[in-house]
Design a protein around this motif. Structure first.
Motif, mmCIF file in Angstrom:
data_model
loop_
_atom_site.group_PDB
_atom_site.id
_atom_site.type_symbol
_atom_site.label_atom_id
_atom_site.label_comp_id
_atom_site.label_asym_id
_atom_site.label_seq_id
_atom_site.Cartn_x
_atom_site.Cartn_y
_atom_site.Cartn_z
ATOM 1 N N GLY A 248 0.768 -1.229 0.000
ATOM 2 C CA GLY A 248 0.000 0.000 0.000
ATOM 3 C C GLY A 248 0.798 1.277 0.000
ATOM 4 N N THR A 249 2.121 1.205 -0.159
ATOM 5 C CA THR A 249 2.905 2.437 -0.171
ATOM 6 C C THR A 249 2.797 3.168 -1.499
ATOM 7 O OG1 THR A 249 4.901 1.203 -0.781
ATOM 8 C CG2 THR A 249 4.524 1.597 1.557
ATOM 9 N N LYS A 251 -0.061 4.283 -3.810
ATOM 10 C CA LYS A 251 -1.502 4.397 -3.644
ATOM 11 C C LYS A 251 -2.250 4.594 -4.963
ATOM 12 C CE LYS A 251 -0.887 6.546 0.925
ATOM 13 N NZ LYS A 251 -0.343 5.322 1.413
ATOM 14 N N THR A 252 -1.590 5.225 -5.923
ATOM 15 C CA THR A 252 -2.241 5.539 -7.187
ATOM 16 C C THR A 252 -1.262 5.302 -8.318
ATOM 17 O OG1 THR A 252 -3.208 7.311 -8.528
ATOM 18 C CG2 THR A 252 -1.651 7.972 -6.810
ATOM 19 N N PHE A 280 -6.672 4.855 -8.760
ATOM 20 C CA PHE A 280 -6.210 4.211 -7.535
ATOM 21 C C PHE A 280 -5.733 2.786 -7.844
ATOM 22 C CE2 PHE A 280 -9.184 6.776 -4.493
ATOM 23 C CZ PHE A 280 -8.465 7.927 -4.796
ATOM 24 N N MET A 313 -1.450 -4.788 2.676
ATOM 25 C CA MET A 313 -2.561 -3.884 3.011
ATOM 26 C C MET A 313 -3.843 -4.691 3.159
ATOM 27 S SD MET A 313 -3.019 -1.741 -0.505
ATOM 28 C CE MET A 313 -2.928 -2.481 -2.134
ATOM 29 N N SER A 316 -9.121 -0.505 2.346
ATOM 30 C CA SER A 316 -9.062 0.528 1.320
ATOM 31 C C SER A 316 -9.029 1.923 1.945
ATOM 32 C CB SER A 316 -10.283 0.427 0.402
ATOM 33 O OG SER A 316 -10.349 -0.824 -0.239
ATOM 34 N N ASN A 317 -8.441 2.842 1.203
ATOM 35 C CA ASN A 317 -8.545 4.257 1.524
ATOM 36 C C ASN A 317 -9.267 4.911 0.357
ATOM 37 O OD1 ASN A 317 -8.081 7.090 1.788
ATOM 38 N ND2 ASN A 317 -6.342 6.666 3.129
ATOM 39 N N THR A 320 -7.650 8.502 -0.895
ATOM 40 C CA THR A 320 -6.351 8.614 -1.573
ATOM 41 C C THR A 320 -5.941 7.360 -2.309
ATOM 42 O OG1 THR A 320 -5.123 7.851 0.371
ATOM 43 C CG2 THR A 320 -5.581 10.212 0.231
ATOM 44 N N GLY A 321 -6.656 6.245 -2.114
ATOM 45 C CA GLY A 321 -6.195 4.962 -2.616
ATOM 46 C C GLY A 321 -5.196 4.387 -1.624
ATOM 47 N N PRO A 322 -4.840 3.138 -1.764
ATOM 48 C CA PRO A 322 -5.301 2.157 -2.751
ATOM 49 C C PRO A 322 -6.623 1.511 -2.338
ATOM 50 C CG PRO A 322 -3.651 1.176 -1.355
ATOM 51 C CD PRO A 322 -3.781 2.599 -0.883
#
Length: 522
Positions: A248-249, A251-252, A280, A313, A316-317, A320-322
């Motif tokens: 998850g580092t 994100k997009t 994302f 991960m 979800s975020n 901002t993603g991911p």
């Protein structure tokens, strides 16, 4: 034990076994024997082939859960097994073999240790309808959504992509205890074949990576976009890039850059839809307890092998993603990648946060017995410029290979007494004995034989870029005097092992056993 019975009988069993319905066993018949298996979905194709090839010709009906990807959670096979094919079987018997794949590998480990029953498909609930497929005219599709369609059963045997001790930490399935060295001792565990895994990406992401890497001179200029046949034309991700994506580092996809240019803006790359969140990163991961997930975390993140290792991960975020999609089985990963390729919503995950459903770039995790025919719109990428082939695994160039295990409960460790009727809460699970043990041993032995690995396990692993799938384990086959040190794709043997003297441990770097005389070092 008879050797290679399955190999000799394969053609007749798989053709004649599906050719007629007169003697095939239906939901109106009562089995003489039932075997319940739970665990790894990565091996569903091979388990299907291994068991059905043991069936007497003309006696087989198969049962798959219904839905957009039939058989992705439950399968069952009902046929006659006889001593002619199963050495040591007491007599010919009508055998029902039920495989639970939902939840993945840990369902073949932790519930056995914790001695808990699992939901298994019940084909006798008036829930199955004959629905032939192109390859299986005697296939039923079975509902699993109505009362009685699933029933609680103890598993006779578990199957996992990785050794039992891996199912701790992030790999612990919901509702069960993590495995520790003491609890692992409750199981008899045997290794079978080694299986190659890889990183699948949906076709849109594959084409984008291929376009950018060809533009940077990382792929030959004559590679066509979408090409999958030449190994050198397959786009590549580094181990570090995969680790960054699945932890998850990144994100997009705007943050994923090729020579300083965001992949989303690279010349020639087809733009993503102009919808909220379309850029994302989408990670079609597996649920906690999946062996497919566990091997990916071990190989790319060193988790749970090293204290302080990066975590995959889990959520979800939406700002901002991911975006993370938890998938119960390998078939669900296929649906997930398919959803984002086509902008549909068979998984139920391609909506909710974002409206409408969107096309997006997605990656996941999968074994190399999946999608060789490209029926689903995803492809495997190379890792560190190495493709996931038998040859590359054999030569030690491709690292994402693990050794799988079968396991069952040891005698004398059950927490509840035995009694008739395993559905009773007062009845405990029992180790496999008698004919059940004989059938399990036959399947395990055959699954390790190099010729069977090629003729059955790898029949769905012929990719455009080369053969892949399974290899027989180094011990005992590479340590045998007949081992030449040269790959034979018709009887592939992996010359490396994760067993450094204390049993299979997929956390360690595999090495060639010292007893291998003809070491295949380049």
């Amino acid at each position: 034990m008879k050797k290679n019975i399955v190999t000799a009988a394969l053609g007749a069993a798989l053709i004649a076994g599906f050719s007629g319905t007169a003697s095939a066993w239906t939901p109106s018949d009562v089995p003489d024997l039932r075997i319940n298996m739970s665990g790894a979905t990565a091996m569903d194709n091979s388990i299907t082939s291994l068991f059905t090839s043991l069936c007497d010709a003309g006696t087989l009906h198969s049962y798959f859960n219904d839905g957009p990807n039939p058989g992705n959670r439950y399968r069952a096979f009902f046929c006659t097994l006889s001593p002619d094919k199963v050495d040591g079987l007491s007599a010919s018997q009508k055998v029902l073999f039920v495989k639970r794949s939902a939840g993945g590998s840990a369902q073949g480990v932790n519930p056995l240790i914790d001695q808990q029953r699992l939901e298994a498909m019940n084909i006798f609930n008036n829930n199955c309808t004959l629905s032939p497929s192109d390859t299986d005219p005697n296939r039923y599709l079975c509902s699993i959504s109505n009362p009685g369609d699933l029933e609680l059963r103890y598993s006779d045997i578990g199957i996992s992509d990785v050794d039992a001790k891996m199912f701790r930490g992030v790999n612990t399935p919901a509702g069960f205890n993590p495995v520790n060295p003491e609890s692992a001792e409750d199981l008899d565990s045997v290794s079978v074949a080694a299986l190659i895994f890889g990183v699948p990406v949906n076709n849109a992401l594959y084409d984008a990576l291929q376009t950018a890497q060809r533009g940077e001179g990382l792929l030959p200029n004559d590679c066509t976009i979408g090409e999958y046949a030449r190994e050198e034309c397959i786009p590549s991700l580094t181990k570090q890039q995969v680790a960054s994506l699945i932890s998850g580092t990144v994100k997009t996809w705007d943050d994923f850059k090729i020579d300083g240019i965001p992949l989303t803006q690279y010349p020639g790359v087809t733009p993503l839809p102009a919808t909220r969140g379309s850029k994302f990163v989408r990670y079609c991961k597996r649920v906690n307890g999946s062996g497919t997930g566990a091997q990916q975390y071990a190989k790319f993140l060193h988790n749970p092998c090293v204290s302080g290792a990066a975590q995959p991960m889990q959520s979800s975020n939406v700002s901002t993603g991911p975006i993370v999609i938890q998938n119960s089985g390998s078939g669900d990963v296929e649906l997930c990648l398919n959803d984002y390729e086509l902008g549909i919503n068979n998984t139920g995950a391609n909506t909710g946060f974002f409206t409408p459903t969107t096309k997006a770039w997605a990656l996941g995790t999968q074994s190399l017995e999946k999608n060789a025919d490209q029926a689903w719109p995803y492809k495997f990428v190379r890792i560190d410029n190495v493709a996931p082939t038998l040859a590359n695994a054999f030569n030690g160039k491709y690292f994402d290979v693990v050794e799988m295990t079968y396991q069952w409960l040891k005698p004398g460790v059950n927490k509840l007494p035995a009694c008739e009727g395993e559905h009773l809460a007062t009845c405990g699970p029992q180790p496999p004995v008698g004919d059940i043990k004989v059938i399990i041993e036959q399947m395990r032995t055959e699954a390790s034989e190099p010729s069977v690995v090629a003729s059955i396990l790898n029949v769905k692993s012929n990719y455009p870029f080369g053969k892949s799938g399974y290899l027989a384990p180094a011990i005992p086959f590479a340590t045998d005097a007949s081992f030449t040190g040269i790959l034979n794709e018709n009887a592939p043997i992996w010359p490396y092992t994760h067993d450094l003297g204390a049993g299979i441990n997929n956390c360690v770097v595999p090495t060639i056993p010292s007893a291998v005389v003809n070491k295949p070092l380049l």
